[in-house]
Structure formats: structure tokens, C-alpha cells
Design a protein around this motif. Structure first.
Motif, PDB file in Angstrom:
ATOM      1  N   TRP A  43     -34.151 -61.524 -24.529  1.00 39.88           N
ATOM      2  CA  TRP A  43     -32.889 -61.015 -23.974  1.00 39.88           C
ATOM      3  C   TRP A  43     -32.536 -61.732 -22.679  1.00 39.88           C
ATOM      4  N   ASN A  44     -33.360 -61.576 -21.637  1.00 41.62           N
ATOM      5  CA  ASN A  44     -33.057 -62.213 -20.347  1.00 41.62           C
ATOM      6  C   ASN A  44     -34.349 -62.408 -19.559  1.00 41.62           C
ATOM      7  N   PRO A  45     -35.202 -63.372 -19.960  1.00 41.73           N
ATOM      8  CA  PRO A  45     -36.469 -63.570 -19.250  1.00 41.73           C
ATOM      9  C   PRO A  45     -36.291 -64.003 -17.802  1.00 41.73           C
ATOM     10  N   GLY A  46     -35.164 -64.619 -17.489  1.00 43.97           N
ATOM     11  CA  GLY A  46     -34.912 -65.041 -16.118  1.00 43.97           C
ATOM     12  C   GLY A  46     -34.811 -63.879 -15.151  1.00 43.97           C
ATOM     13  N   LEU A  47     -34.580 -62.678 -15.678  1.00 43.19           N
ATOM     14  CA  LEU A  47     -34.483 -61.505 -14.817  1.00 43.19           C
ATOM     15  C   LEU A  47     -35.776 -61.283 -14.037  1.00 43.19           C
ATOM     16  N   LEU A  48     -36.902 -61.666 -14.624  1.00 45.17           N
ATOM     17  CA  LEU A  48     -38.203 -61.420 -13.999  1.00 45.17           C
ATOM     18  C   LEU A  48     -38.477 -62.342 -12.815  1.00 45.17           C
ATOM     19  N   VAL A  49     -37.696 -63.391 -12.661  1.00 42.59           N
ATOM     20  CA  VAL A  49     -37.833 -64.267 -11.497  1.00 42.59           C
ATOM     21  C   VAL A  49     -36.560 -64.250 -10.660  1.00 42.59           C
ATOM     22  N   SER A  50     -35.771 -63.222 -10.842  1.00 43.68           N
ATOM     23  CA  SER A  50     -34.560 -63.057 -10.042  1.00 43.68           C
ATOM     24  C   SER A  50     -34.923 -62.604  -8.634  1.00 43.68           C
ATOM     25  N   PRO A  51     -34.014 -62.770  -7.676  1.00 37.74           N
ATOM     26  CA  PRO A  51     -34.321 -62.324  -6.304  1.00 37.74           C
ATOM     27  C   PRO A  51     -34.743 -60.860  -6.235  1.00 37.74           C
ATOM     28  N   GLY A  52     -34.090 -59.997  -7.021  1.00 35.79           N
ATOM     29  CA  GLY A  52     -34.438 -58.584  -7.000  1.00 35.79           C
ATOM     30  C   GLY A  52     -35.872 -58.337  -7.425  1.00 35.79           C
ATOM     31  N   ALA A  53     -36.307 -59.055  -8.472  1.00 34.98           N
ATOM     32  CA  ALA A  53     -37.680 -58.891  -8.952  1.00 34.98           C
ATOM     33  C   ALA A  53     -38.681 -59.423  -7.930  1.00 34.98           C
ATOM     34  N   TRP A  54     -38.394 -60.596  -7.343  1.00 33.95           N
ATOM     35  CA  TRP A  54     -39.297 -61.157  -6.339  1.00 33.95           C
ATOM     36  C   TRP A  54     -39.415 -60.230  -5.128  1.00 33.95           C
ATOM     37  N   ILE A  55     -38.286 -59.723  -4.670  1.00 32.08           N
ATOM     38  CA  ILE A  55     -38.309 -58.840  -3.498  1.00 32.08           C
ATOM     39  C   ILE A  55     -39.073 -57.550  -3.814  1.00 32.08           C
ATOM     40  N   GLY A  56     -38.796 -56.973  -4.983  1.00 35.70           N
ATOM     41  CA  GLY A  56     -39.473 -55.738  -5.364  1.00 35.70           C
ATOM     42  C   GLY A  56     -40.975 -55.908  -5.473  1.00 35.70           C
ATOM     43  N   GLN A  57     -41.407 -56.975  -6.143  1.00 39.46           N
ATOM     44  CA  GLN A  57     -42.840 -57.210  -6.279  1.00 39.46           C
ATOM     45  C   GLN A  57     -43.464 -57.592  -4.938  1.00 39.46           C
ATOM     46  N   GLY A  58     -42.706 -58.296  -4.098  1.00 37.44           N
ATOM     47  CA  GLY A  58     -43.208 -58.618  -2.766  1.00 37.44           C
ATOM     48  C   GLY A  58     -43.432 -57.368  -1.932  1.00 37.44           C
ATOM     49  N   LYS A  59     -42.517 -56.424  -2.035  1.00 40.33           N
ATOM     50  CA  LYS A  59     -42.686 -55.145  -1.335  1.00 40.33           C
ATOM     51  C   LYS A  59     -43.911 -54.410  -1.851  1.00 40.33           C
TER      52      LYS A  59
END
Length: 266
Positions: free
Chosen positions: A149-165
Motif C-alpha cells: 500500500w504505502n511502505p514509504g510511510l514507515l520512513v516518513s518524518p512522522g514515523a522517524w519523529i515518533g520512533q525517535g521519541k
């Protein structure tokens, strides 16, 4: 500086050669794999059923915008494992006090201020490693759901920021238990205090009567930092949460250093 680096390297070597540390790490990662595997089928079906207007139901009768919901679920799946990282921090610190190991360590590093710095940095490195692995496992299982569907979503800024937090939360709360265990000189006490701090948030008693006080506890700060305020009732904002999460290990580590400098080596 070279002396601190050498002491830190020695402490990190000690951590990675402790059987108990690897057992606890293995249990945490195995549990995360089990929970993630249990959810992956449901997530795959939910992604397949995304509506033309971009809505998804990861939970029954709760349609949400797909991009936001998937990133939120990704971060939440890591966050739930973050509850166990403080226990790992307690185990790392407590091994020093099960045997006469502390006395031997002080013979190698007699300056106790340098020793607590080395121990804290080494614990930080190991906790960081485990937290990154947890985040990676969450991402891998979510990739199985969104790859068509959208694998790029997992490396989107939102995902990076969330996992970084999440990684910041996991390391900081692990260091709280690490410092408390050094203060108490007991793994059991460190774990018990950690469980008590978690229970304050899990029971939601303070959140009902005093949200401002509730926001000062580590797990509450984690919720405030990581969870979506649209879907969750939170007691403070992410900025406040980060200050709380930094303050707890800072204060407890200073206390641990003070007591380590004044107690004997038994």
C-alpha cells in the motif's frame, strides 16, 4: 577524557558479558516479537480494507485517517515494550551489588565520580541499542502490513519523529531505574520502585484528581510525549513531557553519584 573512555568501555564490556542482562533482553525482544506477530494479520486485513477516502479501522468501529493511524500504531507498539526497559536498567545496575564486584571495580576506577559517569554512559549505550532494536521490530512487522500500500510511510518524518521519541523515552526511563538501583544497591528494590512509578500512571488515580501531578511521573510523561492527543486524554504537552523525562534520570543520577561517593564498597 581517555580515562573516562576506558572506564566506559570496561563497563560496557561488563554489561554485554552478563548472562542475566542477555536473558532479560531476550525475554523483552521475544515478547515484542510475539505481540507483533499476533497483530500483523489484523493489520494486514485493516490495510487491505482502507476506504477510497483513506480511512482505516485498526480497531473495530473506530475509523481514522490511515496515514496517521498507522504511524500512531507503529509508535504505540514500540511504546508498550518500553514498559519493560526500566527493568533492564535495574538489572544492569544491580549486578554490581550481588557480589563483591563493586570493590573490585573501585580498585580499577577509584575516582567514584568518573565511575558513575562511565556506568551511566555504558548503560545508556546498551539501552539505546535495545530500544533501537525494539523500534526496528515494530517497523519490520508494520512493513509486512503496508508494503503493498504505502511502505514509504514507515520512513516518513512522522514515523522517524515518533520512533525517535520512543527511543528517547525508553533510554531515559531505563536510566531512572538504573540510578534508583544504584541508590538502593538492590535490583529488587529498583524493580519495585519502577513498578510503583508505573502503577501510579496505570491506575489513573492521579490523572483523575490531579492531572498536573500525574504529568510529573515518568510513564505519564511517556504517554504525553508519544500518544496522539486526538485519540487519548493526556495530562500535559510533549514539551512538558520531555522536561520531566530528562529531569528524572538527571536528579536520580546525581543522587546516586553523591551516595556512591560516600558509602563503602561493600
Amino acid at each position: 577524557m581517555s580515562a573516562v573512555f576506558a572506564a566506559t568501555r570496561a563497563e560496557l564490556t561488563k554489561i554485554v558479558t552478563l548472562r542475566t542482562v542477555w536473558i532479560v533482553t531476550g525475554v523483552i525482544l521475544a515478547l515484542h516479537l510475539l505481540v507483533s506477530y499476533a497483530n500483523v494479520g489484523i493489520n494486514i486485513e485493516a490495510v487491505r480494507a482502507i476506504t477510497p477516502d483513506g480511512m482505516i479501522e485498526l480497531f473495530a468501529d473506530d475509523p481514522q485517517p490511515a496515514n496517521r493511524a498507522i504511524v500512531d500504531f507503529l509508535v504505540a507498539s514500540s511504546f508498550q515494550m518500553g514498559l519493560f526497559l526500566p527493568g533492564l536498567g535495574a538489572v544492569i545496575a544491580g549486578q554490581e551489588f550481588r557480589t563483591p564486584q563493586l570493590g573490585q571495580t573501585l580498585l580499577a576506577v577509584p575516582r567514584r565520580g568518573r565511575l558513575i559517569v562511565a556506568k551511566t554512559v555504558a548503560a545508556t549505550v546498551y539501552l539505546l541499542f535495545v530500544a533501537v532494536v525494539v523500534a526496528g521490530v515494530s517497523t519490520a512487522f508494520m512493513y509486512a502490513a503496508v508494503r503493498d500500500w504505502n511502505p514509504g510511510l514507515l520512513v516518513s518524518p512522522g514515523a522517524w519523529i515518533g520512533q525517535g521519541k520512543f527511543v528517547a523515552f525508553a533510554v531515559l526511563t531505563g536510566l531512572i531505574s538504573f540510578a534508583i538501583t544504584v541508590i538502593a544497591r538492590s535490583t529488587l528494590t529498583g524493580v519495585a520502585v519502577t513498578v510503583g512509578l508505573i502503577a501510579v500512571t496505570m491506575t489513573q488515580l492521579l490523572a483523575v484528581f490531579s492531572p498536573a501531578l500525574d504529568a510529573l511521573f515518568p510513564l505519564s510523561a511517556g504517554r504525553n510525549l508519544l500518544l496522539n492527543p486526538v485519540e487519548n486524554t493526556l495530562s500535559a504537552g510533549p514539551g512538558h513531557a520531555m522536561v520531566v523525562l530528562v529531569a528524572w534520570p538527571s536528579v536520580t543520577t546525581v543522587v546516586a553519584a553523591f551516595l556512591l561517593a560516600r558509602r563503602d564498597a561493600r
